[in-house]
Each structure stands twice: as C-alpha cells, then as structure tokens.
Scaffold this active site. Structure first.
Site, short mmCIF file in Angstrom:
data_model
loop_
_atom_site.label_atom_id
_atom_site.label_comp_id
_atom_site.label_asym_id
_atom_site.label_seq_id
_atom_site.Cartn_x
_atom_site.Cartn_y
_atom_site.Cartn_z
N ARG A 53 0.84 -1.20 0.00
CA ARG A 53 0.00 0.00 0.00
C ARG A 53 0.88 1.26 0.00
O ARG A 53 1.50 1.60 1.00
CB ARG A 53 -0.91 0.01 1.23
CG ARG A 53 -1.72 1.30 1.41
CD ARG A 53 -2.90 1.38 0.49
NE ARG A 53 -3.95 0.45 0.89
CZ ARG A 53 -5.12 0.31 0.27
NH1 ARG A 53 -5.38 1.06 -0.81
NH2 ARG A 53 -6.02 -0.57 0.68
N ARG A 79 1.25 -6.28 -10.15
CA ARG A 79 1.77 -5.57 -8.98
C ARG A 79 2.16 -6.51 -7.84
O ARG A 79 2.82 -6.08 -6.89
CB ARG A 79 0.75 -4.53 -8.48
CG ARG A 79 -0.53 -5.12 -7.90
CD ARG A 79 -1.43 -4.01 -7.38
NE ARG A 79 -2.65 -4.54 -6.81
CZ ARG A 79 -3.35 -3.95 -5.85
NH1 ARG A 79 -2.93 -2.80 -5.35
NH2 ARG A 79 -4.47 -4.48 -5.40
N HIS A 152 -0.52 4.14 -10.17
CA HIS A 152 -1.41 4.47 -9.04
C HIS A 152 -0.63 5.24 -7.96
O HIS A 152 -0.45 4.74 -6.85
CB HIS A 152 -1.97 3.16 -8.49
CG HIS A 152 -3.16 3.27 -7.62
ND1 HIS A 152 -3.27 4.18 -6.58
CD2 HIS A 152 -4.32 2.55 -7.59
CE1 HIS A 152 -4.42 4.00 -5.96
NE2 HIS A 152 -5.08 3.01 -6.57
N ASP A 196 -13.29 9.46 -5.39
CA ASP A 196 -12.88 8.40 -6.31
C ASP A 196 -13.43 8.78 -7.69
O ASP A 196 -14.54 8.44 -8.05
CB ASP A 196 -13.43 7.05 -5.86
CG ASP A 196 -12.78 5.87 -6.58
OD1 ASP A 196 -11.99 6.11 -7.52
OD2 ASP A 196 -13.06 4.71 -6.20
N GLU A 254 -3.44 9.63 -10.41
CA GLU A 254 -2.92 8.53 -11.22
C GLU A 254 -2.96 8.85 -12.71
O GLU A 254 -3.97 9.35 -13.22
CB GLU A 254 -3.74 7.27 -10.95
CG GLU A 254 -3.91 6.97 -9.47
CD GLU A 254 -4.97 5.91 -9.22
OE1 GLU A 254 -5.09 4.98 -10.05
OE2 GLU A 254 -5.68 6.02 -8.20
#
Length: 291
Positions: A53, A79, A152, A196, A254
């Site tokens: 994270r 990832r 990201h 978001d 991003e």
C-alpha cells in the site's frame, strides 16, 4: 507467505529512491532538499504476493475489478509478481532502472487465463530532479487485444482536506462514490469527502499543498485518463493498511488509460504511458497561498 525482500536503493546528486522488484513498485522518491513525495503505509504487509500500500503500484492488465467488474486480483496481477530488472545506470544527474515483465512471468495458469495474450511490458524508472516513470506494453501475440493500465501514485500531502488540485477544470468524470457518469469539474478540485473520480483528461495537474508549502506538478504522456482517490476517514478505518489517521496524509493522482480509454494493440504494436512528478516550492510561508 514469506517476507518481501528489501527494496533496491538508488541515489544520485538530485534524489534518492527505493524500488521493490515485486511489481517493479517505486516506494520512495526524495528529491534533494525536499521532504518525501511518495506516501507509503507504515502498516502495509511486506510479504511476497501481497500488494504493498503506497508508492506507485502498476495496475495492469485491468484497473480495479476490470471492465466486467468481477476480475481478481484488484488492479491486475503484475503488482504482486516479481519483475526482472534488465539494467541499471547511475550518474551524477540521475539513476535509471529498467524492468521487464511478460505473460511467462505469470506462474498460475488460472490467473494467466484471465488475460490470455502474449505481451511484453517494459518499465523505466528515472530518479533525478523529477521522478520519471514510463510503462511500455508491446503486443507479441498474433491477435489484437485490449488492456487497462494505471500508475497508481500515492502522493504525500500535509492534509488532504487543505489541498487543491488544479488542471482538471472543464473535464468530464465518472464519480465512483456516487456511481454517476458525465460529471463536470468546475474550477480546482478541493477534496472534502471520500473521492474516487475517473477524469477524461490528459492535461497536466498541479497539487497545491499550503501545509507543506509546496506544489507537486504532474505531467503525463500517452494517458487519456486521470484518476483521483482518497478513501476519507470512514472508509479508511476499514482498510488496515491505511488506518484511522493515514488517509489525511496522501492523495492518489494517477496517470491511466481505463474504462472507455482502454488501450487496443494490434500485433507488434507498442503503447507507452509516461508519468512525471516535480516539486515546486510555494512562495512565502508554508501556510501561504501561491501567487
């Protein structure tokens, strides 16, 4: 799960940085004379096969749960798998690492079946006066395919409730919090709740941070989508690797090509997406607004 090996350290006169081979994930960039730019959760699990994270995770070959809304793992499989470092060069001016990943690096046949195409991904990381990231995907298959991608980036801010994000004025976006399409950004974005948003925008973005007395300028190339995310307090409390307090110290801005801007590649075609971050010092005292 076994412990994730320590990240590789890179340095030059202008900056230092850290990269995990898993996911080719940049987790630190500190330009000389400035505070850290990338946020990394102090409670994230550093285990093989588990997402880290923070930093700059690479999302590929799908974003979130993918176009169908039911793909796992979230944000694709690259990832949480190791990339191969192809080369490394260091000079007084910059440190450059080049990573590579192909479909053969996906060990699980069931996972590979979710994206049954041959491809080669190259990722170039440049630590210097700016952080420069470049993801190139080449179709090495005999048929065309579509994919989504995102870098990201988790950016350190003094307090997300006091920042403003410039450069998105007039852009249309999908609001994933309210499940609405076709929203219009008017003026700068000043987050005040869970955010978001998937913007139809390739423009430069500037994150103005009066608490830290700086602005982060983000420039993109080959990216038709800009995603802005912060979970805010209530949602963050349910994310163990963010926690009740961590959410206020970052914002994700991003570079991406997702949803209607997914990339289509014919055989032997290559698509490259670039993402660059630079630090600007705001005039006056740290609490002052920019001129």
């Amino acid at each position: 799960m076994s412990e994730l090996p320590a990240p590789r350290r890179f340095s030059c006169r202008h900056a230092t940085g850290l990269v995990h081979d898993q996911g080719a994930q940049v987790v630190d960039w500190i330009p000389t004379g400035h505070a850290p730019v990338l946020w990394l959760s102090p409670s994230t699990a550093l285990e093989r096969g588990r997402a880290v994270r923070g930093g700059v995770p690479i999302c590929f070959p799908w974003f979130a749960e993918g176009p169908s809304g039911d793909l796992e793992p979230k944000h694709g499989f690259v990832r949480t798998l190791p990339w191969e470092m192809q080369s490394f060069e260091s000079s007084d001016h910059e440190a450059v690492a080049v990573y590579r990943f192909t479909e053969e690096d996906v060990p699980d046949p069931a996972l590979r079946a979710l994206f049954p195409h041959r491809f080669e991904a190259e990722y170039v990381v440049r630590f210097g006066p700016e952080l420069e990231l470049e993801l190139s995907v080449t179709n090495t298959d005999e048929h065309g395919f579509d994919f989504e991608e995102a870098l990201h980036a988790y950016l350190v801010v003094g307090d997300v409730r006091r920042i403003r994000i410039e450069g998105l004025d007039g852009a249309r976006y999908r609001d994933k919090v309210t499940d609405r399409d076709g929203c219009l950004q008017e003026g700068p974005l000043e987050p005040a709740a869970e955010t978001d948003r998937v913007y139809e925008s390739s423009a430069d973005v500037r994150v103005v941070d009066p608490v830290l007395g700086r602005a982060l300028r983000i420039r993109k190339r080959g990216s038709a989508t800009t995603v802005v995310w912060n979970p805010w307090a209530e949602k963050a409390a349910g994310l163990p690797d963010v926690g009740a307090d961590g959410w206020s110290g970052f914002v994700c801005v991003e570079g991406a090509n997702v949803q209607g801007n997914a990339v289509h590649l014919e055989p032997e075609e290559t698509h490259t997406m670039g993402y660059r971050v630079a630090v600007e010092t705001l005039p006056g005292d740290p609490g002052a607004s920019p001129a």
